[in-house]
Design an enzyme around this catalytic site. Structure first.
Site, PDB file in Angstrom:
ATOM      1  N   ASP A 136      32.308  35.159  31.440  1.00 56.32           N
ATOM      2  CA  ASP A 136      32.366  34.992  32.879  1.00 56.32           C
ATOM      3  C   ASP A 136      31.802  33.606  33.211  1.00 56.32           C
ATOM      4  O   ASP A 136      31.111  33.006  32.389  1.00 56.32           O
ATOM      5  CB  ASP A 136      31.526  36.095  33.546  1.00 56.32           C
ATOM      6  CG  ASP A 136      31.719  36.140  35.047  1.00 56.32           C
ATOM      7  OD1 ASP A 136      32.712  35.565  35.521  1.00 56.32           O
ATOM      8  OD2 ASP A 136      30.887  36.751  35.730  1.00 56.32           O
ATOM      9  N   THR A 177      30.313  32.652  36.653  1.00 60.98           N
ATOM     10  CA  THR A 177      29.192  32.689  37.589  1.00 60.98           C
ATOM     11  C   THR A 177      27.960  33.324  36.970  1.00 60.98           C
ATOM     12  O   THR A 177      27.998  34.477  36.542  1.00 60.98           O
ATOM     13  CB  THR A 177      29.594  33.457  38.857  1.00 60.98           C
ATOM     14  OG1 THR A 177      30.772  32.873  39.395  1.00 60.98           O
ATOM     15  CG2 THR A 177      28.484  33.406  39.889  1.00 60.98           C
ATOM     16  N   ARG A 196      40.968  33.475  39.093  1.00 62.54           N
ATOM     17  CA  ARG A 196      41.300  34.621  39.950  1.00 62.54           C
ATOM     18  C   ARG A 196      41.460  35.883  39.106  1.00 62.54           C
ATOM     19  O   ARG A 196      42.377  36.672  39.287  1.00 62.54           O
ATOM     20  CB  ARG A 196      42.586  34.343  40.739  1.00 62.54           C
ATOM     21  CG  ARG A 196      42.479  33.217  41.749  1.00 62.54           C
ATOM     22  CD  ARG A 196      41.462  33.537  42.817  1.00 62.54           C
ATOM     23  NE  ARG A 196      41.481  32.588  43.928  1.00 62.54           N
ATOM     24  CZ  ARG A 196      40.454  32.388  44.727  1.00 62.54           C
ATOM     25  NH1 ARG A 196      39.318  33.031  44.516  1.00 62.54           N
ATOM     26  NH2 ARG A 196      40.522  31.546  45.730  1.00 62.54           N
ATOM     27  N   ASP A 241      28.987  41.139  34.241  1.00 62.10           N
ATOM     28  CA  ASP A 241      27.813  41.606  34.966  1.00 62.10           C
ATOM     29  C   ASP A 241      28.152  42.675  35.991  1.00 62.10           C
ATOM     30  O   ASP A 241      27.318  43.510  36.315  1.00 62.10           O
ATOM     31  CB  ASP A 241      27.095  40.443  35.659  1.00 62.10           C
ATOM     32  CG  ASP A 241      28.038  39.642  36.563  1.00 62.10           C
ATOM     33  OD1 ASP A 241      29.205  40.050  36.698  1.00 62.10           O
ATOM     34  OD2 ASP A 241      27.608  38.622  37.115  1.00 62.10           O
ATOM     35  N   ASN A 244      33.046  45.979  37.892  1.00 63.62           N
ATOM     36  CA  ASN A 244      34.450  45.734  37.574  1.00 63.62           C
ATOM     37  C   ASN A 244      34.640  45.198  36.156  1.00 63.62           C
ATOM     38  O   ASN A 244      35.749  45.222  35.625  1.00 63.62           O
ATOM     39  CB  ASN A 244      35.045  44.741  38.583  1.00 63.62           C
ATOM     40  CG  ASN A 244      34.322  43.399  38.556  1.00 63.62           C
ATOM     41  OD1 ASN A 244      33.097  43.358  38.533  1.00 63.62           O
ATOM     42  ND2 ASN A 244      35.060  42.317  38.545  1.00 63.62           N
TER      43      ASN A 244
END
Length: 1065
Positions: free
Chosen positions: A379, A381, A708, A733, A736
């Site tokens: 990921d 972020t 996205r 994290d 989802n």
């Protein structure tokens, strides 16, 4: 619970409503939940509902199950061999041998159970609720209660900074926004609207009248009714789906019409039974290494049985207890009985080391799997980036570009250099975007009214608060975007509190116009307390602010009218900042002088359209979530370790591309990469998802960046990598992310900002949410794999030595025709468990090799048992066996009279003295060989005397290497000392070990040990020559590994990579 959860519909309550909560009018849901939106529930009703529906907690499953842990310790082939040997020993009344084997079984079970139980308890204690308390209205009063005590119908109050404690239907709100990234993956806060009603089929991400459990409030305040708690919340539904286990029964193969042949039913049951046996023995569950070791155990079980049959056959299948105990000894010689204990303890110690490196291992299986990781799907972020918005650049037309240096503390305005360049962003060279002269903020503000005007807007058109707490730590409260702008203003000492401090205010806010998704602007009117002058400060989307502006300071301090050419240049600079991955906002202001009507006041705010017009354009500010300072270096090390890094993010493609380029996921030099390959490197989830599996498999390489990204996209990415034989680690994290974490080979959850559901679905947890910690985990995994390889080789080489010695020793028969064993059963167990067990643990604690992250990932196909290990095992095992047999021969036939006595397998007698002394000599020789071999295994190729080739200590380096691993040193010393106890203590030597004290035979032992050392060093020298020649042919270095990370996108490199992959196998 499971039965009711299977019927639960997303958006429904613990007790079914006529429609999901988001599809009901406010009055309808109040009536159906029997709630009171004025006074809240009464304490008695709340207590009654708590008993009826249970606490507001996620079901953590069965928790730690000691019985299952205990069964796992017993259910393996190695343990079955030991149990069988114990039963046979007791059956023929060999109480000592049976007792020793029984003690070994108990030791294996107890140590394995305690280590695994402790690991399970540690992870069980890690689980905790995200929101420990909630503000709720009961009996007409606001009270703070534990989140677990919330019930449906409770009226909850929320404000900025709160974590939503349950699923709420919003009743009333003011500028209310929540961060739902954990649940939906949406990176920006979601503005809520309680008045809108949605269709029943509306997805969670679009239900704007609902606040979800575990989301956080970023703006405004609200009141809401609890309509779902515990496992009935959205986060609970995902947790329940993750815990569902597939059927362990093989499906029956049916015809097209649904019928099945009777034999298909028999086939299904047979395969199901085979699967159950495989699970029991561990051959079809666990990581590749565990499966290989389980299959090895089954193979050794078979070999042990064959060896026992050979012993019985060589003695005409005699029922003589001496023959049977010889068969038992030969069977035991093939079983590395200490392997389970050593492996478990080594991995347990590895997990403790991981904690020190910010990694929590949820199960021991993932530890060794880390060494095989070929691809990391990360990921963005909070993992590659800091997870906080930061103002990176601002542009002021008359001045130039102001930039902020990298900082690890996004809220701290005192850290990070301020840089200035007169060039506008659109005029700067891309490679020089970070350049500029470092200056102090006071120097930049000197005679600079344009910068001061800009900073006034940044500080005042802003509701965020940035301040130091009592501990001196910088903290922030408010919208992430506004926090970033407020920190930027604070760098120049323009903090909002400086102007609005209650103690000595200089300004007061008289009107506020909140951000609106239609106008995309936010404005305030401030009044100077001294001059009574009112000023409008506005910020917002560049196009919208620009439309509201009529004046600008362009090439001089004087304001001029904005022309179309100026607008185009402003938009060009906006595009230049956006191309750097920044989110760009415009700032503007003007003195407020109402043409008609009263001045602005808190009682009567002027119409918005009258305020947000005729503004003076002040400049642009670019915000982004900055990469962690260590991310780029970590990605580079991954490439040098042969690991490809993919970034899967929910952000905009431009932002994703910019961050990926900054941290090195995308190559700096795009020369040699075709346009089609460059497009494949970065894809959106929409582009990726529209490709079929076959089309994905036909791509020259899978994308390095997917923007996205949706949860199902991450799952498809992992599946696509798996079809390419990749071994994938996945980070996440949010709730989802849970499905992808669960199916990944190694699921990695975030410990600080990760949801409980994500942690529950993961294999390891990063306590600092840092990508660099993944590299620590992989380094530790490779170190563990190397060390496991070392002690597995050490143990199995001894097993081969013992088995060969006993099988060849069948020729030593006494005058009654019974074979006399050169090694007794207890001697064998002593060498495997006591003499070798502790040194093997020492090998498991060896530090990582210097090049552990400069070589390709471990081959899953070969695993621990590479060709090198297999040849080493045979070479060392046969060499030890040959020397052991020569020891026995020298004592019995060389210096003895060749008398093998009678009944020497059972008890000591004068006639057996020579045999007992020969057995002691063989035992000591094998013990010393095992201890010396442990030191030789510290490095499987380098000489024991030159393990550090760059060292100048030519004659003493070996002593430093031996002393460095003190656990291994003292384990070897203990092995040397305890050998004397077994030989010279009366009763223990004759009755238990079946050997006698030795004297001149020590000379044989010393000579044999020297010859053993010489043989090992000769074998290693031959290996070094072989591998040097092979490396010279291949010619690949760690730098080549780094270059090959992008080779699949370039035609010129692809053939080289294929050749390299063949070479490393």
């Amino acid at each position: 619970m499971e039965g009711r959860m299977s019927e639960h519909v997303s958006g429904q309550s613990n007790k079914p409503l006529t429609k999901p909560a988001h599809a009901l009018e406010r009055d309808d849901i109040v009536r159906q939940l029997e709630a009171d939106i004025d006074n809240g529930l009464t304490s008695s009703i709340a207590s009654q509902r708590l008993n009826q529906y249970g606490p507001n907690e996620l079901d953590d499953g069965p928790g730690v199950q000691p019985i299952k842990i205990l069964i796992r310790q017993i259910a393996n082939a190695m343990m079955l061999v030991l149990i069988l040997a114990m039963a046979v020993s007791f059956g023929i009344r060999s109480w000592i041998e049976g007792g020793v084997v029984c003690a070994i079984i108990v030791l294996n079970i107890v140590v394995g159970f305690l280590q695994e139980f402790q690991a399970e308890k540690t992870m069980d204690s890690l689980r905790s609720l995200s929101s420990p308390s909630a503000n709720v209205i009961r009996d007409g009063s606001i009270i703070n209660i534990p989140t677990a005590e919330l019930v449906i119908g409770d009226l909850v109050q929320l404000k900025v900074g709160d974590t939503v404690p349950a699923d709420l239907r919003i009743i009333e709100s003011i500028n209310f926004e929540t961060d739902e990234a954990l649940l939906t993956g949406e990176s920006l806060p979601v503005a809520k609207d309680e008045d809108v009603i949605f269709d029943e089929e509306t997805g969670p991400g679009d239900r704007l009248n609902v606040a979800f459990s575990s989301s956080s409030v970023t703006k405004g305040r609200a009141r809401g009714l609890v309509y779902a708690t515990g496992m009935y919340t959205e986060i609970g539904s995902i947790a329940a789906a993750l815990r569902q286990k597939g059927s362990k029964r093989r499906p029956v193969k049916r015809r097209e019409d649904g019928t099945a042949h009777p034999l298909r039913h028999a086939e299904s049951w047979t395969l199901t039974f085979a699967d159950a046996v495989g699970r029991f023995l561990g051959v079809n569950v666990g990581t590749p290494l565990q499966k290989k070791l389980s299959r090895l155990a089954v193979l050794l079980f078979g070999i042990a049985v064959v060896c026992a049959i050979i012993v019985l056959g060589a003695n005409n299948f005699s029922s003589n207890p001496q023959v049977i105990i010889y068969a038992v000894a030969t069977g035991l010689s093939m079983i590395p009985a200490s392997l389970i204990v050593v492996l478990t303890i080594t991995m347990a110690v590895g997990t403790k080391r991981m904690v020190q490196r910010n990694v929590i291992v949820r199960n021991l299986r993932s530890l060794e799997a880390l060494g095989a990781v070929t691809d990391i799907c990360s990921d963005k972020t909070g993992t590659l980036t800091q997870g906080r918005m930061v103002a990176k650049r601002c542009w002021i037309p008359t001045r130039g570009t102001y930039s902020v240096g990298i900082s690890n503390e996004p809220f701290n305005p005192t850290i990070g250099d301020l840089m200035f360049s007169q060039a506008a962003p659109s005029a700067q060279n891309k490679k020089e975007t970070g350049e500029g002269d470092v200056k102090d903020h006071s120097e930049l503000l000197r005679d600079n009214t344009e910068l001061s005007d800009f900073l006034m807007v940044a500080s005042l058109a802003n509701l965020a608060r940035v301040h130091q707490n009592q501990e001196g730590m910088w903290t922030a409260l408010g919208d992430p975007t506004e926090i970033a702008i407020q920190v930027f203003a604070s760098r120049f000492d323009f903090n909002r509190q400086k102007f609005l401090s209650p103690n000595s205010p200089r300004l007061k806010e008289v009107s506020e116009y909140g951000f609106d998704s239609d106008v995309k602007k936010m404005s305030v009117i401030m009044e100077c307390l001294e001059s009574k002058q009112q000023t409008v400060y506005s910020k917002g989307a560049v196009e919208r602010i620009l439309d509201s502006c009529t004046r600008i300071k362009w090439n001089s301090p004087a304001e001029v009218d904005i022309t179309d050419a100026m607008r185009e240049q402003i938009l060009a600079n906006m595009e230049a900042l956006a191309a750097q991955g920044l989110r760009v906002l415009a700032l503007a202001s003007r003195p407020y002088d109402p043409r008609n009507g009263p001045r602005a006041s808190r009682e009567g705010a002027p119409p918005r359209e009258e305020v947000e017009r005729d503004l003076v354009f002040r400049g642009l500010i670019g915000l982004y979530d900055p990469p962690r300072p260590e991310s780029a270096n970590a990605v580079k090390h991954c490439h040098r370790a042969g690991i490809k890094v993919h970034m899967l993010t929910g952000d905009h493609p431009g932002t994703a591309r910019a961050i990926a380029a900054q941290v090195g996921i995308l190559p700096e030099n795009m020369d040699g990469i075709s346009e089609r390959a460059a497009q494949t490197m970065v894809m959106t989830a929409k582009e990726f998802d529209k490709l079929t599996d076959d089309e994905l498999d036909q791509l020259p390489a899978l994308p390095l960046v997917i923007a996205r990204c949706a949860p199902n996209t991450k799952v498809r990415m992992i599946q696509a990598l798996r079809r390419r034989n990749a071994f994938t680690a996945m980070t996440g994290d949010g709730v989802n992310d849970s499905p992808s974490l669960k199916i990944a080979d190694v699921g990695i959850a975030m410990g600080q900002n990760g949801s409980d559901v994500a942690k529950d679905a993961s294999d390891i947890v990063l306590t600092d949410d840092n990508f660099a910690s993944i590299l620590n985990a992989i380094e530790e995994g490779r170190r563990m794999f190397d060390n496991i390889q070392k002690f597995v080789l050490h143990l199995l080489a001894e097993n081969i030595a013992q088995a060969c010695t006993l099988l060849i020793g069948l020729v030593f028969k006494d005058h009654t025709g019974i074979s006399v064993f050169p090694l007794a059963p207890v001697q064998i167990m002593w060498i495997i468990m006591i003499t070798s067990g502790m040194p093997d643990m020492g090998l498991g604690l060896e530090i990582a090799a210097p090049d552990v992250l400069e070589r390709p990932p471990v081959s899953l196909k070969a695993g621990v048992f590479t060709w090198e290990v297999c040849f080493d095992m045979l070479a060392y095992g046969i060499w030890m066996s040959a020397l052991c047999l020569s020891s026995f021969l020298l004592v019995v036939y060389g210096f003895g009279d060749g008398n093998l006595g009678e009944g020497c397998n059972e008890s000591y007698s004068e006639a057996c003295d020579t045999v007992f002394r020969a057995r002691a000599t063989t035992f000591v020789s094998l013990t010393w060989f095992a201890l010396f071999l442990a030191w030789e295994m510290v490095n499987m190729r380098r000489s024991f005397f030159r393990m550090q080739p760059g060292s100048k200590k030519y004659f003493t380096q070996w002593a430093h290497d031996v002393w460095r691993n003190q656990f291994l040193f003292w384990a070897v010393m203990a092995g040397f000392v305890t050998i004397f106890l077994t030989i010279y203590i009366p009763v223990l030597n004759h009755q238990v070990f079946k050997h006698a004290p030795i004297s001149w035979e020590w000379g044989v032992v010393f000579v044999e040990a020297a010859i053993f050392f010489l043989g090992c060093e000769t074998w290693k020298w031959g290996k070094r020559v072989f591998f040097r020649r092979r490396a010279k042919k291949k010619g690949y270095t760690p730098d080549d590994l780094e270059r090959l990370a992008f080779s699949e996108f370039t035609t010129s490199e692809r053939d080289g990579r294929d050749e390299f992959n063949k070479g490393k196998q």
